[in-house]
Design a protein around this motif. Structure first.
Motif, mmCIF file in Angstrom:
data_model
loop_
_atom_site.group_PDB
_atom_site.id
_atom_site.type_symbol
_atom_site.label_atom_id
_atom_site.label_comp_id
_atom_site.label_asym_id
_atom_site.label_seq_id
_atom_site.Cartn_x
_atom_site.Cartn_y
_atom_site.Cartn_z
ATOM 1 N N LYS A 6 2.224 -1.932 16.358
ATOM 2 C CA LYS A 6 1.912 -2.328 14.983
ATOM 3 C C LYS A 6 3.174 -2.339 14.138
ATOM 4 N N HIS A 7 3.981 -1.343 14.328
ATOM 5 C CA HIS A 7 5.208 -1.225 13.539
ATOM 6 C C HIS A 7 6.142 -2.416 13.775
ATOM 7 N N LEU A 8 6.184 -2.930 14.995
ATOM 8 C CA LEU A 8 7.088 -4.025 15.309
ATOM 9 C C LEU A 8 6.547 -5.377 14.888
ATOM 10 N N THR A 9 5.246 -5.585 15.011
ATOM 11 C CA THR A 9 4.691 -6.908 14.747
ATOM 12 C C THR A 9 4.214 -7.105 13.314
ATOM 13 N N GLN A 10 3.952 -6.049 12.587
ATOM 14 C CA GLN A 10 3.426 -6.193 11.240
ATOM 15 C C GLN A 10 4.444 -5.745 10.193
ATOM 16 N N GLU A 18 23.233 -11.652 4.068
ATOM 17 C CA GLU A 18 24.427 -12.480 4.245
ATOM 18 C C GLU A 18 24.931 -12.469 5.684
ATOM 19 N N LYS A 19 24.802 -11.354 6.370
ATOM 20 C CA LYS A 19 25.277 -11.254 7.755
ATOM 21 C C LYS A 19 24.256 -11.812 8.750
ATOM 22 N N GLN A 20 23.035 -12.043 8.321
ATOM 23 C CA GLN A 20 21.977 -12.518 9.202
ATOM 24 C C GLN A 20 21.757 -14.014 8.995
ATOM 25 N N GLN A 21 21.233 -14.664 10.032
ATOM 26 C CA GLN A 21 20.906 -16.076 9.913
ATOM 27 C C GLN A 21 19.704 -16.406 10.783
ATOM 28 N N ILE A 22 19.041 -17.502 10.437
ATOM 29 C CA ILE A 22 17.884 -17.975 11.185
ATOM 30 C C ILE A 22 18.376 -18.945 12.249
ATOM 31 N N VAL A 23 17.946 -18.729 13.493
ATOM 32 C CA VAL A 23 18.339 -19.595 14.603
ATOM 33 C C VAL A 23 17.097 -19.963 15.412
ATOM 34 N N ARG A 24 17.234 -21.010 16.240
ATOM 35 C CA ARG A 24 16.142 -21.442 17.110
ATOM 36 C C ARG A 24 16.450 -20.988 18.538
ATOM 37 N N ALA A 25 15.492 -20.353 19.197
ATOM 38 C CA ALA A 25 15.663 -19.898 20.576
ATOM 39 C C ALA A 25 15.598 -21.095 21.514
ATOM 40 N N LYS A 26 16.605 -21.208 22.383
ATOM 41 C CA LYS A 26 16.640 -22.323 23.319
ATOM 42 C C LYS A 26 16.089 -21.922 24.683
ATOM 43 N N LEU A 27 16.570 -20.815 25.249
ATOM 44 C CA LEU A 27 16.073 -20.384 26.544
ATOM 45 C C LEU A 27 16.439 -18.929 26.788
ATOM 46 N N SER A 28 15.742 -18.344 27.753
ATOM 47 C CA SER A 28 15.985 -16.963 28.124
ATOM 48 C C SER A 28 16.953 -16.946 29.297
ATOM 49 N N ARG A 29 17.976 -16.126 29.190
ATOM 50 C CA ARG A 29 18.954 -16.001 30.273
ATOM 51 C C ARG A 29 18.610 -14.829 31.190
ATOM 52 N N GLY A 30 17.601 -14.042 30.835
ATOM 53 C CA GLY A 30 17.239 -12.863 31.609
ATOM 54 C C GLY A 30 17.935 -11.625 31.062
ATOM 55 N N GLY A 61 12.045 -22.652 21.557
ATOM 56 C CA GLY A 61 11.824 -23.428 20.343
ATOM 57 C C GLY A 61 11.354 -22.585 19.173
ATOM 58 N N GLY A 62 11.106 -21.292 19.395
ATOM 59 C CA GLY A 62 10.704 -20.400 18.319
ATOM 60 C C GLY A 62 11.903 -19.995 17.472
ATOM 61 N N ILE A 81 19.265 -9.727 17.985
ATOM 62 C CA ILE A 81 18.020 -10.193 17.373
ATOM 63 C C ILE A 81 17.472 -9.098 16.467
ATOM 64 N N VAL A 82 17.207 -9.475 15.214
ATOM 65 C CA VAL A 82 16.698 -8.530 14.227
ATOM 66 C C VAL A 82 15.185 -8.673 14.092
ATOM 67 N N THR A 83 14.706 -9.910 14.014
ATOM 68 C CA THR A 83 13.286 -10.179 13.797
ATOM 69 C C THR A 83 12.887 -11.443 14.534
ATOM 70 N N VAL A 84 11.676 -11.450 15.052
ATOM 71 C CA VAL A 84 11.081 -12.655 15.611
ATOM 72 C C VAL A 84 10.169 -13.233 14.537
ATOM 73 N N LEU A 85 10.353 -14.512 14.213
ATOM 74 C CA LEU A 85 9.560 -15.143 13.153
ATOM 75 C C LEU A 85 8.332 -15.817 13.743
ATOM 76 N N TYR A 86 7.172 -15.475 13.212
ATOM 77 C CA TYR A 86 5.927 -16.108 13.619
ATOM 78 C C TYR A 86 5.648 -17.298 12.709
ATOM 79 N N GLU A 87 4.587 -18.052 12.989
ATOM 80 C CA GLU A 87 4.274 -19.262 12.211
ATOM 81 C C GLU A 87 4.116 -18.963 10.726
ATOM 82 N N GLN A 88 3.391 -17.907 10.389
ATOM 83 C CA GLN A 88 3.174 -17.591 8.974
ATOM 84 C C GLN A 88 4.487 -17.173 8.311
#
Length: 160
Positions: A6-10, A18-30, A61-62, A81-88
């Protein structure tokens, strides 16, 4: 649902600093390493911290918020990675002025229009039948790449 998950997803949505930016995930390297694309077209290697391990998944693509380090090489991990952005979260950030990169809006619209029509056309070409024309198209899985069938030229074989 456990307290840890709950703490991680909500989490409350906070615009990137300023040090952070929004990026698009292309692929997982493992090994919790992801390749991401910035709004200006650069590729980054991002590290997923252990607190997100097996609790959050990142789709191809997320969108994610990363904190970039000092090193500027392509072969090494340069961001965390600081945060994963969901649709909302994406919708809320688009409403805020100057937060969402305009380059991602143009790419998303162009890619969704092109890929949807290309995928449907390639499926019809590969199958060769029109039995399922009355059926609605299936939901596209962004985690899988679409295989393209090879078109054989009939003109080279018919000349004999």
């Amino acid at each position: 649902m456990s307290r840890r998950r709950k703490h991680l997803t909500q989490q409350e949505l906070v615009p990137p600093t300023e040090k952070q930016q929004i990026v698009r995930a292309k692929l997982s390297r493992g090994s919790n390493i992801f390749e991401a694309e910035t709004a200006d077209g650069r590729d980054l290697l991002c590290f997923l911290p252990a607190k997100f391990n097996k609790k959050l998944w990142i789709k191809r693509g997320g969108f994610i918020v990363v904190e970039e380090g000092d090193t500027d090489t392509e072969d090494k991990v340069t961001a965390t990675i600081v945060t994963v952005l969901y649709e909302q979260d994406v919708k809320a950030l688009k409403k805020l002025d100057g937060v969402w990169p305009a380059a991602f809006d143009a790419k998303v619209e162009a890619q969704s229009n092109v890929t949807a029509s290309d995928d449907l056309q390639s499926q019809r070409d590969c199958n060769g039948s029109s039995d399922d024309d009355s059926m609605p198209p299936l939901h596209q899985n962004n985690n899988r790449q679409v295989p393209h069938c090879k078109q054989e030229s009939d003109s080279s074989g018919d000349e004999q």
